[in-house]
Design a protein around this motif. Structure first.
Motif, PDB file in Angstrom:
ATOM      1  N   GLN A   1      32.891  55.243  43.981  1.00  0.00           N
ATOM      2  CA  GLN A   1      31.551  54.786  44.372  1.00  0.00           C
ATOM      3  C   GLN A   1      30.781  54.238  43.163  1.00  0.00           C
ATOM      4  N   GLY A   2      31.071  54.801  41.962  1.00  0.00           N
ATOM      5  CA  GLY A   2      30.371  54.322  40.753  1.00  0.00           C
ATOM      6  C   GLY A   2      30.776  52.898  40.417  1.00  0.00           C
ATOM      7  N   ALA A   3      32.079  52.645  40.467  1.00  0.00           N
ATOM      8  CA  ALA A   3      32.590  51.312  40.118  1.00  0.00           C
ATOM      9  C   ALA A   3      32.288  50.303  41.229  1.00  0.00           C
TER      10      ALA A   3
ATOM     11  N   ILE B   1      26.065  47.850  56.537  1.00  0.00           N
ATOM     12  CA  ILE B   1      26.902  47.187  55.529  1.00  0.00           C
ATOM     13  C   ILE B   1      28.188  48.019  55.446  1.00  0.00           C
ATOM     14  N   ASP B   2      29.346  47.362  55.491  1.00  0.00           N
ATOM     15  CA  ASP B   2      30.609  48.107  55.388  1.00  0.00           C
ATOM     16  C   ASP B   2      30.866  48.436  53.915  1.00  0.00           C
ATOM     17  N   GLN B   3      30.547  49.688  53.542  1.00  0.00           N
ATOM     18  CA  GLN B   3      30.638  50.082  52.132  1.00  0.00           C
ATOM     19  C   GLN B   3      32.075  50.311  51.681  1.00  0.00           C
ATOM     20  N   THR B   4      33.004  50.354  52.653  1.00  0.00           N
ATOM     21  CA  THR B   4      34.414  50.503  52.247  1.00  0.00           C
ATOM     22  C   THR B   4      34.954  49.168  51.733  1.00  0.00           C
TER      23      THR B   4
ATOM     24  N   LEU C   1      33.098  46.865  49.960  1.00  0.00           N
ATOM     25  CA  LEU C   1      32.466  46.429  48.709  1.00  0.00           C
ATOM     26  C   LEU C   1      33.301  46.861  47.511  1.00  0.00           C
ATOM     27  N   PRO C   2      33.317  46.115  46.433  1.00  0.00           N
ATOM     28  CA  PRO C   2      32.575  44.880  46.175  1.00  0.00           C
ATOM     29  C   PRO C   2      33.383  43.620  46.490  1.00  0.00           C
TER      30      PRO C   2
END
Ligand code: MRU
Length: 351
Positions: free
Chosen positions: A200-202, A20-23, A25-26
């Motif tokens: 990362q939290g948001a 999953i490309d976490q950069t 998200l969201p």
């Protein structure tokens, strides 16, 4: 009891890895196909995949992908030498989280221990990486089960960064505790620190908890003391990137500040980590290398400059919370006081 997450940040597709490309998200849910070890190294460095356990497992797949590329080696010696060289590159991509070193070294040592042909070794390395992936979810669920006991009924957990399904194979360490606590008591809630500079939290914690229907409130990093003083936080649970034998814990920058605030307000502060995050080779947190990242993470938000271009920037990605600020370290084998950690770890057989 657990509260399943369907998020799977890393999947093995038989001959490549799907991340999953976490950069993205969201804003966007996309996946990236990783076909070579070099692509995996870039994915780890650029944080397409991130979080200590997740980069460990990705590193293990990186070794397996590299091994397939090295099948053209003249002989087994050359093949193993190439694996060792690649391991140096993979481990250098992110220096703080010890899970990466643990998983990559484990794969290389495994390859060296096998008395098999090169194609057979490649197959075994792929199977071993898949095993690590599956085991990680089970380990996280055990961490969740132990950790759920420290969450009071109807309590509020504060967490920092993302130590969730996205940061692991799919359940989470700190958020695994939240998931297991929620399964037992749906009146609990989570406060998530935004976690500058990469949010990362948001972007990630709020995203995965909202998706799972766990009541979540997002706050900016500077608000944690305010809500602690108001009596809104019952317990802090964070993940970790490397834990020294005295319990000193490296985690996302800002964690130390949360621990100081928790101490000032007599709020218990827990670290949730698998054993693979405990570095038995170091006595204290002073020996943990702290990754320094690009200044643009601080100077820019969504590609837009948010400060004078000439200002000086320092961007350490992690800080170290001293063991004396940590109430307990939640692991798959139980919860330990920092002062008990060394003895507990030495008593557990190495897998
Ligand atoms: O820079 P990141 O996003 O990889 O940092 C992640 C963290 O600090 C997490 O809290 C830690 O890796 C634990 S993940 C279970």
């Amino acid at each position: 009891m657990t509260f399943e997450s369907k998020i799977r940040p890393i999947e093995w597709a038989g001959d490549h890895v799907k991340l999953i490309d976490q950069t993205a998200l969201p804003y966007e849910y996309t996946t990236v196909n990783i076909k070579t070890w070099q692509e995996m190294a870039v994915a780890i460095k650029d944080m397409i995949v991130r979080g200590a356990p997740a980069i460990g497992i990705s590193g293990a797949f990186g070794v397996a992908l590299g091994a397939r590329e090295f099948l053209n080696s003249k002989n087994l010696d050359e093949f193993l030498q190439k694996l060792e060289m690649m391991a140096i590159y993979l481990k250098a991509t992110r220096p703080t989280a010890v899970n990466l070193m643990w998983a990559v070294d484990k794969q290389v040592d495994y390859a060296k221990s096998l008395n098999l042909s090169m194609p057979e070794i490649v197959e075994k390395l792929e199977q071993n990486a898949v095993k690590m992936l599956n085991e990680d979810i089970e380990i996280n669920k055990k961490i969740g089960e132990h950790g759920a006991k420290i969450v009071p009924k109807g309590g509020t957990i504060l967490t920092h960064c993302n130590a969730g399904a996205l940061a692991t194979a799919g359940y989470g360490t700190a958020l695994g505790v939240a998931r297991s606590a929620y399964a037992k008591d749906p009146t609990i809630r989570v406060f998530a620190d935004e976690t500058r500079p990469r949010q990362q939290g948001a972007r990630l914690t709020a995203w995965e908890l909202v998706n799972d229907g766990i009541p979540t409130t997002l706050i900016t990093d500077g608000m944690c003391g305010y809500f602690m003083k108001k009596g809104e936080i019952d317990v802090v649970v964070v993940g970790g990137d490397r834990v020294a034998l005295n319990g000193d814990t490296a985690n996302k920058i800002g964690t130390y500040t949360v621990a100081l605030a928790a101490k000032a307000h007599n709020i218990p502060f827990y670290v949730a980590v698998p054993h693979s995050t405990i570095d038995a080779s170091i006595e204290t947190g002073d020996q943990i290398p702290i990754e320094e990242r690009d200044a643009r993470e601080v100077t820019h938000i969504n590609g837009k400059l948010v400060c004078p271009e000439e200002v000086n920037i320092i961007n350490p990605a992690f800080d170290v919370t001293p063991g004396e600020y940590i109430t307990g370290i939640i692991t798959e084998t139980g919860i330990y006081k920092p002062s008990e950690l060394k003895q507990a770890i030495n008593a557990i057989p190495v897998s």
